[in-house]
Design an enzyme around this catalytic site. Structure first.
Site, PDB file in Angstrom:
ATOM      1  N   LYS A  17       1.237  -1.290   0.219  1.00  0.00           N
ATOM      2  CA  LYS A  17       0.128  -0.217  -0.155  1.00  0.00           C
ATOM      3  C   LYS A  17       0.616   1.331  -0.276  1.00  0.00           C
ATOM      4  O   LYS A  17       0.753   1.972  -0.854  1.00  0.00           O
ATOM      5  CB  LYS A  17      -0.581  -0.210   1.393  1.00  0.00           C
ATOM      6  N   ARG A  93     -10.275   0.979   8.829  1.00  0.00           N
ATOM      7  CA  ARG A  93      -9.790  -0.568   9.017  1.00  0.00           C
ATOM      8  C   ARG A  93     -11.033  -1.276   9.624  1.00  0.00           C
ATOM      9  O   ARG A  93     -11.154  -1.947   9.925  1.00  0.00           O
ATOM     10  CB  ARG A  93      -8.803  -0.328  10.009  1.00  0.00           C
ATOM     11  N   ARG A 130      10.498  -6.117   6.383  1.00  0.00           N
ATOM     12  CA  ARG A 130      10.805  -5.452   6.045  1.00  0.00           C
ATOM     13  C   ARG A 130      11.524  -4.189   6.655  1.00  0.00           C
ATOM     14  O   ARG A 130      11.816  -4.219   8.051  1.00  0.00           O
ATOM     15  CB  ARG A 130       9.133  -4.552   6.004  1.00  0.00           C
ATOM     16  N   ARG A 162      10.854  -1.588  12.300  1.00  0.00           N
ATOM     17  CA  ARG A 162       9.596  -0.964  12.741  1.00  0.00           C
ATOM     18  C   ARG A 162       9.603  -1.656  14.113  1.00  0.00           C
ATOM     19  O   ARG A 162       9.933  -4.178  13.645  1.00  0.00           O
ATOM     20  CB  ARG A 162       8.900  -0.892  11.695  1.00  0.00           C
ATOM     21  N   ARG A 173      -1.582  -8.084  13.847  1.00  0.00           N
ATOM     22  CA  ARG A 173      -2.329  -7.582  13.063  1.00  0.00           C
ATOM     23  C   ARG A 173      -3.039  -8.092  11.493  1.00  0.00           C
ATOM     24  O   ARG A 173      -4.272  -7.354  11.181  1.00  0.00           O
ATOM     25  CB  ARG A 173      -1.706  -5.993  12.175  1.00  0.00           C
TER      26      ARG A 173
HETATM   27  P1  ADP Z   1       0.586  -1.836   8.999  1.00  0.00           P
HETATM   28  O1  ADP Z   1      -0.974  -1.356   8.090  1.00  0.00           O
HETATM   29  O2  ADP Z   1       1.699  -2.532   8.655  1.00  0.00           O
HETATM   30  O3  ADP Z   1      -0.501  -2.241  10.180  1.00  0.00           O
HETATM   31  P2  ADP Z   1       0.242   0.961   9.635  1.00  0.00           P
HETATM   32  O4  ADP Z   1       1.825   1.629   9.441  1.00  0.00           O
HETATM   33  O5  ADP Z   1      -0.925   1.431   8.749  1.00  0.00           O
HETATM   34  O6  ADP Z   1       0.255  -0.199   9.599  1.00  0.00           O
HETATM   35  O7  ADP Z   1      -0.032   1.134  10.925  1.00  0.00           O
HETATM   36  C1  ADP Z   1       0.350   1.074  12.229  1.00  0.00           C
HETATM   37  C2  ADP Z   1      -0.316   1.299  13.890  1.00  0.00           C
HETATM   38  O8  ADP Z   1      -1.385   2.405  13.603  1.00  0.00           O
HETATM   39  C3  ADP Z   1      -1.593  -0.022  13.218  1.00  0.00           C
HETATM   40  O9  ADP Z   1      -0.979  -1.756  13.821  1.00  0.00           O
HETATM   41  C4  ADP Z   1      -1.992   1.003  14.953  1.00  0.00           C
HETATM   42  O10 ADP Z   1      -1.827   0.262  16.094  1.00  0.00           O
HETATM   43  C5  ADP Z   1      -2.322   2.432  14.487  1.00  0.00           C
HETATM   44  N1  ADP Z   1      -3.163   2.667  12.783  1.00  0.00           N
HETATM   45  C6  ADP Z   1      -3.249   3.077  12.132  1.00  0.00           C
HETATM   46  N2  ADP Z   1      -3.709   3.294  11.057  1.00  0.00           N
HETATM   47  C7  ADP Z   1      -5.537   2.718  11.854  1.00  0.00           C
HETATM   48  C8  ADP Z   1      -6.746   3.375  12.069  1.00  0.00           C
HETATM   49  N3  ADP Z   1      -7.339   3.445  10.901  1.00  0.00           N
HETATM   50  N4  ADP Z   1      -7.523   2.364  12.775  1.00  0.00           N
HETATM   51  C9  ADP Z   1      -6.977   1.821  14.101  1.00  0.00           C
HETATM   52  N5  ADP Z   1      -5.596   1.899  13.958  1.00  0.00           N
HETATM   53  C10 ADP Z   1      -5.166   2.500  13.555  1.00  0.00           C
END
Ligand code: ADP
Length: 220
Positions: A17, A93, A130, A162, A173
């Site tokens: 993404k 999400r 990653r 990360r 996740r």
């Molecule tokens: P990934 O897609 O690898 O989980 P992201 O960088 O998109 O990584 O998000 C990292 C973390 O940030 C998520 O695991 C969550 O804790 C938080 N987060 C990001 N976007 C959201 C969202 N829309 N709702 C709730 N938590 C979020």
């Protein structure tokens, strides 16, 4: 090409993404808004909010809907997004977040939600290796590291592993993705807003598939 776009990109962690959003953001000249990047910036600033967010992120938990919706509401209210649109990465999400997105963007709504399809087996392999730039979000891997050790080729920022890219947090996740985000696809589909795109293969080919799907739906 019609300039401007109002896009949501859905897909498993590690589906690509971030990489594809950067490219689509250049193609349509719209800001790439990643909730993960916004939260990681808050963590780096060390605010009280950042500290709380870090605990939840490291555990692989989702932050509360109202917190994330507040962040997006504020970001979508700025001039650039009002004028040109947006690409949302990592939001919505949950179905609640999707309903709130429609409320925030009413009456224009979004053009399309794209589902970037890559299997769980493949993303698990990708995520384990990653590496990511903390400043611009460019992704690297153990097989394709930056040219100079831990320095980003694009912006010179630090390239890190990360803290939530551990096996436990990744699996958590991915489970949450199946439980919370997959129902969201049906939600968008039911509104005629979903397009699924094969995320396997060369990144340029995947970008071309996404552009074709977006322009096809927007041209209706
Ligand atoms: P990934 O897609 O690898 O989980 P992201 O960088 O998109 O990584 O998000 C990292 C973390 O940030 C998520 O695991 C969550 O804790 C938080 N987060 C990001 N976007 C959201 C969202 N829309 N709702 C709730 N938590 C979020």
């Amino acid at each position: 090409m019609i300039p401007g776009a109002r896009l949501v990109l859905l897909g498993r962690q590690g589906a690509g993404k971030g990489t594809q959003c950067t490219r689509l953001s250049r193609h349509y000249v719209v800001p790439h808004i990643s909730t993960g990047d916004i939260l990681r910036a808050a963590v780096r600033e060390g605010t009280e909010f950042g500290k709380k967010a870090k605990e939840m992120m490291d555990a692989g938990d989702l932050l509360p809907d109202d917190v994330i919706v507040g962040i997006i509401d504020e970001r979508l209210d700025r001039d650039d997004t009002r004028a040109r649109g947006f690409i949302l990465d990592g939001f919505p999400r949950t179905t609640t977040q999707a309903e709130e997105l429609m409320r925030i963007t009413d009456p224009r709504g979004i053009d399309v939600a794209l589902n970037l399809e890559v299997s769980r087996e493949v993303v698990l392999r990708r995520l384990a290796g990653r590496r990511v730039c903390v400043d611009c979000g460019t992704n690297y891997s153990l097989e394709q590291p930056p040219k100079y050790r831990d320095t980003c080729d694009v912006c010179g920022g630090d390239v890190i592993h990360r803290e939530d890219d551990t096996e436990g947090a990744i699996n958590r996740r991915l489970d949450l993705y199946e439980r919370e985000t997959v129902p969201l696809m049906n939600w968008f589909d039911g509104r005629g807003l979903l397009a699924s795109v094969d995320g396997m293969g060369d990144p340029d080919v995947v970008t071309a598939r996404l552009v074709e799907a977006i322009d096809g739906l927007r041209g209706r």
